[in-house]
Design an enzyme around this catalytic site. Structure first.
Site: not given
Length: 291
Positions: A150, A175, A231, A234, A257, A266
């Site tokens: 990120r 994050k 992004h 990413r 994640h 994805y």
């Protein structure tokens, strides 16, 4: 977020008690920042004891959120979605706060339409890299494409976090608050070695603010006719990783994640590409086959 926040105090400052409970329970920095902002906004708006809040209070607060001007960059569709996401997170935070103080009234959580995942293809990637005239710009692009970081994670990397011998970076400011390791290619290593020469271990790799990085990528993209944002790189990393054979569980760890369902977005994108290629090939072959 499953955190044990304990019980609220019978009296006193409920806001600070809630934030302290989050910190003690081990909530990530991003969660603490979001919850503190959202709950403070809510309390300032209702201007009363939150234990006496009503459904009408909640509806008025949500209405005020909807009527505020946003500060998000991008086109109107992007701005509208970003605003919806922010409001949703605010409501989730306030619901958690109200549950913690044993208030039965709960604001409904609005659904947000899933954002279309955009990724660059190999030709677009090469165009962007060719548009980079400075080592720094090319290194930023390569690192985002190699690691899937990120933007804020990339901007928090220190020189000491980089292991040139093993082609990896320790990512600390994540994050979800959990450190992770990401990797880069030998080609990127050559750029890194050149770029960090003379820098101190405690120096930031890139001394940039998010807005500066955002504008830099937009300018590079504009040169080659591509809507380039952090992004998107990413997304490109994730999509290309799956196409090249990385399994979804490994990709989940690389992307940081918590929920694998986020990563599986994805896989749908890659399946769509495969389906399109299949239909294209079958259509082409059938047109050549005599009836």
């Amino acid at each position: 977020m499953k955190l044990d926040l304990g019980s609220p105090p019978e009296s006193g400052d409920l806001y600070n008690a809630f934030i302290n409970a989050l910190i003690i329970a081990g909530a990530g920095n991003g969660t603490i920042k979001l919850y503190s902002t959202a709950v403070r906004d809510f309390l300032d708006f209702i201007n009363k004891d939150p234990r006496k809040v009503t459904s009408e209070d909640l509806n008025r607060w949500i209405s005020s959120l909807l009527n505020r001007e946003g500060k998000v960059k991008g086109d109107e569709v992007e701005k509208k979605r970003a605003k919806s996401v922010t409001i949703r997170y605010y409501i989730i935070a306030v619901r958690r706060f109200l549950k913690w103080i044993n208030v039965s009234v709960r604001p409904p959580i609005p659904k947000v339409r899933r954002k279309e995942v955009k990724a660059l293809d190999e030709i677009q990637i090469q165009k962007v890299l060719n548009a980079c005239k400075r080592t720094k710009d090319k290194l930023i692009i390569r690192l985002l494409l190699d690691t899937g970081l990120r933007a804020n994670e990339l901007l928090s990397v220190l020189v000491k976090d980089i292991d040139l011998e093993n082609n990896m970076i320790r990512v600390r400011n994540t994050k979800n608050g959990e450190e992770r390791i990401v990797f880069f290619t030998d080609e990127t290593k050559l750029l890194l070695r050149k770029y960090i020469k003379g820098k101190k271990a405690e120096d930031k790799l890139f001394d940039l603010k998010y807005d500066t990085l955002y504008r830099k990528l937009k300018r590079l993209g504009k040169k080659v006719g591509i809507d380039l944002r952090p992004h998107i790189l990413r997304h490109t990393f994730a999509t290309l990783s799956l196409k090249r054979g990385i399994n979804v569980i490994t990709l989940q760890k690389l992307l940081g994640h918590k929920d694998i369902k986020t990563t599986q977005i994805y896989t749908h994108l890659v399946l769509d590409d495969l389906r399109n290629e299949y239909l294209k090939a079958m259509s082409s072959s059938s047109s050549k086959t005599p009836p």
